[in-house]
Motif scaffolding. Structure first.
Motif, PDB file in Angstrom:
ATOM      1  N   GLY A  72       0.828  -1.189   0.000  1.00 18.61           N
ATOM      2  CA  GLY A  72       0.000   0.000   0.000  1.00 18.61           C
ATOM      3  C   GLY A  72       0.865   1.242   0.000  1.00 18.61           C
ATOM      4  N   THR A  73       0.216   2.392   0.036  1.00 13.74           N
ATOM      5  CA  THR A  73       0.917   3.663  -0.059  1.00 13.74           C
ATOM      6  C   THR A  73       0.520   4.566   1.098  1.00 13.74           C
ATOM      7  OG1 THR A  73       0.967   3.483  -2.473  1.00 13.74           O
ATOM      8  CG2 THR A  73       1.357   5.668  -1.536  1.00 13.74           C
ATOM      9  N   GLN A  74       1.516   5.101   1.776  1.00 13.17           N
ATOM     10  CA  GLN A  74       1.242   6.020   2.881  1.00 13.17           C
ATOM     11  C   GLN A  74       0.357   7.170   2.395  1.00 13.17           C
ATOM     12  OE1 GLN A  74       2.036   5.715   6.068  1.00 13.17           O
ATOM     13  NE2 GLN A  74       3.207   3.837   5.815  1.00 13.17           N
ATOM     14  N   GLY A  75      -0.593   7.545   3.247  1.00 13.36           N
ATOM     15  CA  GLY A  75      -1.533   8.583   2.875  1.00 13.36           C
ATOM     16  C   GLY A  75      -2.843   8.024   2.370  1.00 13.36           C
ATOM     17  N   PHE A  76      -2.835   6.751   1.964  1.00 10.99           N
ATOM     18  CA  PHE A  76      -4.054   6.100   1.482  1.00 10.99           C
ATOM     19  C   PHE A  76      -4.363   4.826   2.267  1.00 10.99           C
ATOM     20  CE2 PHE A  76      -2.232   8.564  -1.942  1.00 10.99           C
ATOM     21  CZ  PHE A  76      -3.320   9.293  -2.394  1.00 10.99           C
TER      22      PHE A  76
END
Length: 264
Positions: free
Chosen positions: A157-161
């Motif tokens: 996953g991606t930080q912020g999401f």
């Protein structure tokens, strides 16, 4: 024909099929290809991804999880990513936000109905095409879980999401995708990243009034309080705003530019 980009799992190339169809070819990195557990999970994900249909996703054309370099081919969707659109043109107008909200929710509904969790929904995984938003890379990230590839500082996953439960180390669920969905729309509206001292509540005031309720519910800390995709669609279709063109002229020009090489 060209290199489109590179991600955590592999490199993506632009290709052409024998029938002259444009395709995106994803070749898996050697470090993943050497792990037999990854290959098994990658095979399962390919089989699941083949079942995903609908107007808002990229169809799987062909794949090989057993070759020296595993690969996956999907249809090529000419158009910039939502990330590139926002980087170049900033926040989108209400009619565009409403179309994005409907299209992405419909894509997630189809993905979830096949038992797949996207796990990495973000603007760079959404293509802005003439036919509407298209979600790419659905479900493939799941192949990285529960293998020897999971290691310190490696996050699916991606930080912020990432939803709060993912940050806490819990397994993602469809509700986790809904949290990312809410964050994607916040980015598209220019509500995030937050200026210093601004809270989520005040940032949501930048959203069209038609989307505030849905996005607020999607961003609930408790995943059980978030709506599912069907509920989101039922809510948004009641407030659909008719528009001849869902894209602002500068973004339409950007999309047309991506279509030009395909026509040649």
């Amino acid at each position: 024909m060209a290199r489109l980009g590179q991600g955590g799992m592999g490199t993506v190339f632009l290709g052409r099929s024998p029938g002259e169809r444009m395709v995106a070819v994803k070749v898996i990195h050697a470090e993943f290809a050497s792990d037999p557990t990854f290959r098994k999970r990658f095979t399962r994900e390919i089989e699941a991804a083949r079942r995903v249909g609908g107007f808002h996703t990229a169809a799987v054309v062909d794949a090989d999880a057993e070759g020296e370099h595993p690969w996956l081919v999907t249809e090529y969707i000419p158009g910039p990513s939502l990330h590139d659109v926002l980087k170049q043109h900033g926040a989108m107008p209400p009619r565009t936000l409403n179309s994005l909200a409907l299209g992405i929710a419909e894509a997630l509904e189809g993905i979830h109905s096949c038992g797949i969790i996207h796990r990495d929904l973000k603007p760079s995984n959404i293509i802005v095409s003439t036919a509407g938003p298209r979600v790419i890379d659905f479900g493939i990230a799941r192949a990285l879980d529960s293998t020897s590839l999971t290691r310190t500082n490696f996050v699916v996953g991606t930080q912020g999401f990432l939803a709060p439960e993912q940050l806490a180390g819990q397994a993602p669920t469809p509700a986790s995708d809904l949290y990312a969905y809410g964050m994607v729309l916040c980015h598209a509206a220019g509500a995030v990243p937050f200026p210093d001292g601004e809270t989520l509540e005040s940032a949501l005031e930048l959203l069209p009034s038609t989307l505030v309720d849905v996005i607020t519910r999607c961003l609930k800390h408790d995943p059980a309080q978030r709506p599912n995709c069907t509920q989101v669609l039922e809510r948004l279709t009641r407030i659909r705003q008719k528009s001849d063109d869902w894209l602002p002229p500068p973004v339409r020009t950007m999309v047309d530019f991506h279509n030009a090489p395909t026509a040649r």
